[in-house]
Design a protein around this motif. Structure first.
Motif, PDB file in Angstrom:
ATOM      1  N   VAL A  76       4.694   9.455 -10.072  1.00  0.00           N
ATOM      2  CA  VAL A  76       4.048   9.758 -11.353  1.00  0.00           C
ATOM      3  C   VAL A  76       3.707  11.246 -11.419  1.00  0.00           C
ATOM      4  O   VAL A  76       3.964  11.920 -12.416  1.00  0.00           O
ATOM      5  CB  VAL A  76       2.763   8.913 -11.526  1.00  0.00           C
ATOM      6  CG1 VAL A  76       1.930   9.427 -12.689  1.00  0.00           C
ATOM      7  CG2 VAL A  76       3.102   7.442 -11.711  1.00  0.00           C
ATOM      8  N   LEU A  77       3.133  11.762 -10.333  1.00  0.00           N
ATOM      9  CA  LEU A  77       2.711  13.170 -10.316  1.00  0.00           C
ATOM     10  C   LEU A  77       3.909  14.106 -10.416  1.00  0.00           C
ATOM     11  O   LEU A  77       3.881  15.094 -11.147  1.00  0.00           O
ATOM     12  CB  LEU A  77       1.913  13.458  -9.037  1.00  0.00           C
ATOM     13  CG  LEU A  77       0.597  12.690  -8.891  1.00  0.00           C
ATOM     14  CD1 LEU A  77       0.042  12.834  -7.477  1.00  0.00           C
ATOM     15  CD2 LEU A  77      -0.426  13.169  -9.919  1.00  0.00           C
ATOM     16  N   LEU A  92      -3.561  20.669  -8.539  1.00  0.00           N
ATOM     17  CA  LEU A  92      -4.227  19.385  -8.780  1.00  0.00           C
ATOM     18  C   LEU A  92      -5.320  19.115  -7.756  1.00  0.00           C
ATOM     19  O   LEU A  92      -6.198  18.283  -7.972  1.00  0.00           O
ATOM     20  CB  LEU A  92      -3.199  18.245  -8.743  1.00  0.00           C
ATOM     21  CG  LEU A  92      -2.135  18.237  -9.846  1.00  0.00           C
ATOM     22  CD1 LEU A  92      -1.051  17.213  -9.537  1.00  0.00           C
ATOM     23  CD2 LEU A  92      -2.775  17.925 -11.193  1.00  0.00           C
ATOM     24  N   GLU A 142       0.823  -1.210   0.000  1.00  0.00           N
ATOM     25  CA  GLU A 142       0.000   0.000   0.000  1.00  0.00           C
ATOM     26  C   GLU A 142       0.862   1.267   0.000  1.00  0.00           C
ATOM     27  O   GLU A 142       0.629   2.197  -0.767  1.00  0.00           O
ATOM     28  CB  GLU A 142      -0.888  -0.016   1.234  1.00  0.00           C
ATOM     29  CG  GLU A 142      -2.157   0.765   1.065  1.00  0.00           C
ATOM     30  CD  GLU A 142      -3.150   0.410   2.161  1.00  0.00           C
ATOM     31  OE1 GLU A 142      -3.662   1.346   2.772  1.00  0.00           O
ATOM     32  OE2 GLU A 142      -3.362  -0.807   2.398  1.00  0.00           O
ATOM     33  N   THR A 192       2.483   1.732  -3.355  1.00  0.00           N
ATOM     34  CA  THR A 192       1.568   2.257  -4.379  1.00  0.00           C
ATOM     35  C   THR A 192       1.435   3.768  -4.241  1.00  0.00           C
ATOM     36  O   THR A 192       1.410   4.490  -5.226  1.00  0.00           O
ATOM     37  CB  THR A 192       0.178   1.611  -4.232  1.00  0.00           C
ATOM     38  OG1 THR A 192       0.356   0.241  -3.935  1.00  0.00           O
ATOM     39  CG2 THR A 192      -0.632   1.743  -5.496  1.00  0.00           C
ATOM     40  N   LEU A 193       1.371   4.230  -2.995  1.00  0.00           N
ATOM     41  CA  LEU A 193       1.257   5.668  -2.767  1.00  0.00           C
ATOM     42  C   LEU A 193       2.519   6.393  -3.247  1.00  0.00           C
ATOM     43  O   LEU A 193       2.445   7.434  -3.910  1.00  0.00           O
ATOM     44  CB  LEU A 193       1.014   5.939  -1.275  1.00  0.00           C
ATOM     45  CG  LEU A 193       0.814   7.408  -0.894  1.00  0.00           C
ATOM     46  CD1 LEU A 193      -0.457   7.979  -1.518  1.00  0.00           C
ATOM     47  CD2 LEU A 193       0.754   7.577   0.631  1.00  0.00           C
ATOM     48  N   LEU A 218       1.371  15.646  -1.296  1.00  0.00           N
ATOM     49  CA  LEU A 218       2.375  16.441  -2.008  1.00  0.00           C
ATOM     50  C   LEU A 218       2.070  17.938  -1.912  1.00  0.00           C
ATOM     51  O   LEU A 218       2.977  18.754  -1.804  1.00  0.00           O
ATOM     52  CB  LEU A 218       2.447  16.022  -3.479  1.00  0.00           C
ATOM     53  CG  LEU A 218       3.166  14.706  -3.782  1.00  0.00           C
ATOM     54  CD1 LEU A 218       2.919  14.291  -5.229  1.00  0.00           C
ATOM     55  CD2 LEU A 218       4.668  14.821  -3.518  1.00  0.00           C
ATOM     56  N   LYS A 228      -9.981   2.195  -5.844  1.00  0.00           N
ATOM     57  CA  LYS A 228      -8.882   2.230  -4.899  1.00  0.00           C
ATOM     58  C   LYS A 228      -7.771   3.129  -5.439  1.00  0.00           C
ATOM     59  O   LYS A 228      -7.217   3.961  -4.724  1.00  0.00           O
ATOM     60  CB  LYS A 228      -8.373   0.805  -4.702  1.00  0.00           C
ATOM     61  CG  LYS A 228      -7.545   0.690  -3.480  1.00  0.00           C
ATOM     62  CD  LYS A 228      -7.336  -0.735  -3.026  1.00  0.00           C
ATOM     63  CE  LYS A 228      -6.305  -0.695  -1.902  1.00  0.00           C
ATOM     64  NZ  LYS A 228      -5.659  -1.969  -1.674  1.00  0.00           N
ATOM     65  N   MET A 229      -7.480   2.956  -6.729  1.00  0.00           N
ATOM     66  CA  MET A 229      -6.375   3.714  -7.313  1.00  0.00           C
ATOM     67  C   MET A 229      -6.675   5.217  -7.346  1.00  0.00           C
ATOM     68  O   MET A 229      -5.790   6.028  -7.090  1.00  0.00           O
ATOM     69  CB  MET A 229      -6.087   3.189  -8.724  1.00  0.00           C
ATOM     70  CG  MET A 229      -4.694   3.508  -9.197  1.00  0.00           C
ATOM     71  SD  MET A 229      -3.401   2.793  -8.125  1.00  0.00           S
ATOM     72  CE  MET A 229      -2.185   4.080  -8.203  1.00  0.00           C
ATOM     73  N   ALA A 288       2.509   6.563  -6.927  1.00  0.00           N
ATOM     74  CA  ALA A 288       1.556   7.574  -7.397  1.00  0.00           C
ATOM     75  C   ALA A 288       2.183   8.963  -7.298  1.00  0.00           C
ATOM     76  O   ALA A 288       2.077   9.776  -8.218  1.00  0.00           O
ATOM     77  CB  ALA A 288       0.269   7.505  -6.587  1.00  0.00           C
ATOM     78  N   LYS A 289       2.862   9.215  -6.182  1.00  0.00           N
ATOM     79  CA  LYS A 289       3.514  10.521  -6.021  1.00  0.00           C
ATOM     80  C   LYS A 289       4.578  10.716  -7.095  1.00  0.00           C
ATOM     81  O   LYS A 289       4.710  11.803  -7.663  1.00  0.00           O
ATOM     82  CB  LYS A 289       4.159  10.628  -4.638  1.00  0.00           C
ATOM     83  CG  LYS A 289       3.153  10.800  -3.513  1.00  0.00           C
ATOM     84  CD  LYS A 289       3.888  11.004  -2.205  1.00  0.00           C
ATOM     85  CE  LYS A 289       2.904  11.179  -1.065  1.00  0.00           C
ATOM     86  NZ  LYS A 289       3.581  11.219   0.237  1.00  0.00           N
ATOM     87  N   PHE A 324       3.782  22.618  -6.572  1.00  0.00           N
ATOM     88  CA  PHE A 324       3.338  22.128  -7.877  1.00  0.00           C
ATOM     89  C   PHE A 324       2.036  21.327  -7.790  1.00  0.00           C
ATOM     90  O   PHE A 324       1.242  21.306  -8.726  1.00  0.00           O
ATOM     91  CB  PHE A 324       4.448  21.280  -8.539  1.00  0.00           C
ATOM     92  CG  PHE A 324       4.368  19.803  -8.250  1.00  0.00           C
ATOM     93  CD1 PHE A 324       3.519  18.976  -8.987  1.00  0.00           C
ATOM     94  CD2 PHE A 324       5.131  19.221  -7.237  1.00  0.00           C
ATOM     95  CE1 PHE A 324       3.429  17.615  -8.720  1.00  0.00           C
ATOM     96  CE2 PHE A 324       5.041  17.870  -6.962  1.00  0.00           C
ATOM     97  CZ  PHE A 324       4.193  17.057  -7.704  1.00  0.00           C
ATOM     98  N   ALA A 372      -2.192  11.050  -2.717  1.00  0.00           N
ATOM     99  CA  ALA A 372      -0.839  11.432  -3.145  1.00  0.00           C
ATOM    100  C   ALA A 372      -0.807  12.933  -3.445  1.00  0.00           C
ATOM    101  O   ALA A 372       0.108  13.647  -3.026  1.00  0.00           O
ATOM    102  CB  ALA A 372      -0.426  10.624  -4.367  1.00  0.00           C
ATOM    103  N   VAL A 373      -1.814  13.396  -4.151  1.00  0.00           N
ATOM    104  CA  VAL A 373      -1.893  14.822  -4.482  1.00  0.00           C
ATOM    105  C   VAL A 373      -1.950  15.662  -3.205  1.00  0.00           C
ATOM    106  O   VAL A 373      -1.217  16.639  -3.047  1.00  0.00           O
ATOM    107  CB  VAL A 373      -3.127  15.124  -5.366  1.00  0.00           C
ATOM    108  CG1 VAL A 373      -3.422  16.617  -5.395  1.00  0.00           C
ATOM    109  CG2 VAL A 373      -2.923  14.587  -6.776  1.00  0.00           C
ATOM    110  N   ILE A 391      -5.902   6.526  -4.084  1.00  0.00           N
ATOM    111  CA  ILE A 391      -4.459   6.629  -3.840  1.00  0.00           C
ATOM    112  C   ILE A 391      -3.894   7.890  -4.489  1.00  0.00           C
ATOM    113  O   ILE A 391      -3.136   8.641  -3.882  1.00  0.00           O
ATOM    114  CB  ILE A 391      -3.745   5.358  -4.359  1.00  0.00           C
ATOM    115  CG1 ILE A 391      -4.110   4.181  -3.438  1.00  0.00           C
ATOM    116  CG2 ILE A 391      -2.241   5.547  -4.429  1.00  0.00           C
ATOM    117  CD1 ILE A 391      -3.833   2.819  -4.013  1.00  0.00           C
ATOM    118  N   PHE A 392      -4.300   8.142  -5.726  1.00  0.00           N
ATOM    119  CA  PHE A 392      -3.819   9.358  -6.407  1.00  0.00           C
ATOM    120  C   PHE A 392      -4.288  10.615  -5.675  1.00  0.00           C
ATOM    121  O   PHE A 392      -3.567  11.587  -5.537  1.00  0.00           O
ATOM    122  CB  PHE A 392      -4.275   9.399  -7.872  1.00  0.00           C
ATOM    123  CG  PHE A 392      -3.296   8.734  -8.805  1.00  0.00           C
ATOM    124  CD1 PHE A 392      -2.013   9.251  -8.953  1.00  0.00           C
ATOM    125  CD2 PHE A 392      -3.636   7.602  -9.523  1.00  0.00           C
ATOM    126  CE1 PHE A 392      -1.092   8.643  -9.800  1.00  0.00           C
ATOM    127  CE2 PHE A 392      -2.717   6.983 -10.372  1.00  0.00           C
ATOM    128  CZ  PHE A 392      -1.442   7.501 -10.504  1.00  0.00           C
TER     129      PHE A 392
END
Ligand code: FAD
Lengths: 69, 540
Positions: A40-41, B408, A30, A33-34, B398, B386-387, A37-38, B404, B394-395, B390-391
């Protein structure tokens, strides 16, 4: 703009790969995956060019062996 | 309905009164009948009345809307309301705000300021309960009627059937004293998301339902929270869900709490349960009363075509969005703004009825834009896989560390006016002038000689000349074009001239820009006006 570079561009492929694996060491699936994802961003923002990103997304999805999206 | 109900909801603002039309046989014919006295129907009625078009508004109710509905009104609709004579009241009563904070878990991720721009008459946003806006609109309509304008509103008049003929429409209307019929040359269905007119005509309303429930509560409290929009993702008081807190006039606060999909609505609506949830959010020491509580499921849907012969759809009946972004009433008011002057030209026989298809073209474009924006916000706020969750996280993580990622974060992209790019009424552009005022865009406000530009244009066709000359008045195919000549200030230069030394703008009665040139050229203006008077849907 656009045109994703699909030719080798990293001058240290093995080193990069090792670093990428090390990034995930000790993380649960988990957490990994996080982190991915970060990543990728962060990389997408660095690239900035939307057309290049779209090409990259398409390429990634294609190699997942599923229909195009 | 819960405690502390205000009189304004209960008072019949436009009680049923028998009309002489109810005894007419054969039925009377009106130029325009509007079905629905929500914000959109009322706005349109006022605009038509100001243009001396006879109009009757029918509503199955007799009171303003109740419950938790629109609160955020954006600058462009405020400018439209100004043009109709209701803007000042809204500003006076409303709460002007520009700041917001976004929280994730227990932490503030970032804050923003929509920076009130001193060079615009109206702020980016105000918060005002929808029932206040509707009250002001009804009062304005009644005032116009008292002043002799051909407008009226009929409460407890429910439209039960619609029959379209070639030259007119026949409506059957139910009242407390029985049914009657009326004819109309044009019917505008402003009867809301559950539009019965749409059903009567068997028209589709397609889109997406978001599988989630939101508890929307309006609470009255004397709280120290600032006048800011606070949005939480996954807060401790509503784990795994989102929440919103926003101030309204009269110490009323809007609270949105996402509840998830599988819930027992009835249990969730019990006052004890709601109070416990709200208390957990606000903290133990805050005292509050519930004004309204409802549970909503949100959807984004639109009709394919907003015009079906002589029946035209506007507002929620034509398109529905989730409230993130406050695009519902705001875009419905813009629909009315777009339609009124076109109906006027058609009724005055100065333009062919096909001109009404330009309303469809422009407002379908706007509806698509609004649906796209509110769908994206809803997908960010309520991740459906789920994904995507997660994104989203993540946003948010961050965004806390890195600038940056902030763009988002999507807790709602607040309503902005649509630009009618590439539409058939959108005319000649000039490459040296700024993009914000390109043809298709609404005029952008600026101070002009201690007045506001936005107050000096509108209601008619208009030439705006900057650092150059135009005739005082121009008549093209019986259409009268007024003029406004101004000297460029820095702000005017920035917004209207760009690299050009002078400019002539042609504005529509809804303050949208049709075309622009360096200098006045009568033939060029005539060509643009022909897009309207000889409308063919293809432009020229
Ligand atoms: C929780 C929530 C929050 C929102 N927040 C915002 C916001 O912040 N900003 C924003 O811009 N929008 C917001 N909206 C959306 C906004 O409330 C709607 O877009 C707006 O009310 C639409 O106005 P309307 O005039 O098209 O329709 P409505 O307001 O629905 O009015 C329709 C009218 O038609 C009448 N009617 C229906 N059928 C008939 C019939 N057969 N005969 C006669 N009369 C009939 C009804 O009685 C009603 O009065 C929000 C909505 C919700 C639910």
């Amino acid at each position: 703009m656009g045109t994703l570079n699909t030719f080798p561009n990293l001058n240290d492929p093995d080193g990069f790969y090792e670093e990428l694996l090390r990034l995930h060491e000790g993380l649960s699936e988990e957490e990994s995956t996080l982190v991915n994802a970060k990543l990728v961003l962060i990389l997408a923002n660095h690239i900035g060019d939307r057309a290049v990103i779209t090409e990259a997304l398409t390429l990634a999805r294609k190699s997942a062996n599923v229909d195009q999206f | 309905m819960l405690a502390n109900v205000k009189k304004i909801f209960e008072e019949p603002l436009y009680p049923y009164l028998r009309s002489v039309d109810q005894d007419e046989n054969p039925p009377v014919q009106k130029p325009v009948i509007i079905i629905g006295a929500g914000p959109v129907g009322l706005t349109l009625a006022i605009d038509l009345a100001l243009k001396d078009i006879q109009v009757v508004v029918l509503d199955d109710n007799e009171k303003v809307s109740f419950g938790s509905r629109a609160i955020c009104f954006a600058k462009r609709p405020l400018e439209i309301l100004d043009r109709l004579g209701v803007g000042e009241q809204c500003i006076e009563k409303g709460v002007t705000w520009s700041k917001g904070k976004v929280f994730f878990d227990e932490r503030q991720v970032y804050d923003f300021d929509l920076l009130p721009d001193p060079d615009h008459k109206r702020p980016a946003f105000i918060n005002l309960q929808q029932y206040y806006l509707e009250t002001f609109l009804v009062q304005r309509l009644e005032k116009l009627k008292a002043d002799g304008k051909p407008v009226e509103i009929r409460g407890k008049n429910k439209v039960t059937s619609i029959d379209q003929k070639d030259e007119f429409v026949i409506l059957q209307i139910d009242t407390p004293e029985g049914a009657y019929a009326m004819q109309a040359q044009w019917v505008v269905a402003c009867d809301g998301a559950a539009s019965s007119v749409r059903s009567m005509l068997a028209l589709e309303f397609q889109g997406r339902v978001f599988e989630d429930n939101f508890l929307i509560a309006d609470v009255v409290m004397d709280a120290k929270f600032p006048t800011e929009r606070w949005f939480w993702f996954d807060p401790p008081f509503n784990r795994g869900q989102s929440a919103l807190l926003h101030k309204q006039p009269d110490n009323v606060w809007r609270i949105d709490l996402q509840l998830g999909w599988d819930i027992d609505k009835e249990a969730e609506l019990k006052p004890e349960k709601v109070k416990a949830r709200v208390q957990k959010m606000l903290g133990d020491d805050v005292k509050f009363d519930l004004e309204w509580v409802s549970i909503y499921t949100f959807q984004c849907r639109a009709m394919e075509n907003f015009r079906h012969n002589r029946v035209i759809f506007a507002g929620d009946s034509a398109h529905q969005v989730s409230p993130f972004g406050a695009r519902g009433a705001n875009s419905g008011i813009a629909d009315a703004d777009n339609l009124a002057w076109k109906l006027k030209l058609v009724l005055d026989q100065l333009a062919p009825e096909e001109l009404l298809d330009s309303y469809v073209e422009e407002r379908v474009l706007a509806a698509r834009e609004n649906i796209l924006n509110s769908t994206r916000s809803t997908d960010f706020i309520t991740p459906k896989s789920k994904m995507s969750g997660i994104f989203r996280n993540a946003v948010l993580e961050l965004a806390e560390q890195s600038e940056f990622a902030r763009p988002l974060v999507n807790s709602g992209r607040l309503s902005v006016p649509s630009v009618y790019d590439k539409c058939s009424l959108t005319g000649k552009d000039h490459p040296d002038m700024p993009a914000i005022t390109r043809p298709g865009a609404p005029a952008i406000d600026a101070p002009v000689d201690k007045k506001w530009l936005i107050d000096l244009v509108g209601n008619d066709f208009q030439l705006l000349a900057i650092n150059t000359k135009v005739p005082d008045m121009l008549q093209v195919n019986e259409i009268c074009i007024k003029s406004l000549i101004i000297e460029a200030t820095d702000i005017v230069r920035q917004r209207y001239l760009g690299n050009a030394k002078s400019a002539v703008y042609l504005l529509r009665p809804d303050q949208h820009i049709m075309a622009r040139w360096l200098e006045f050229d009568e033939q060029a203006v005539i060509q643009e006006i022909k897009r309207i008077t000889r409308y063919s849907g293809r432009g020229n």
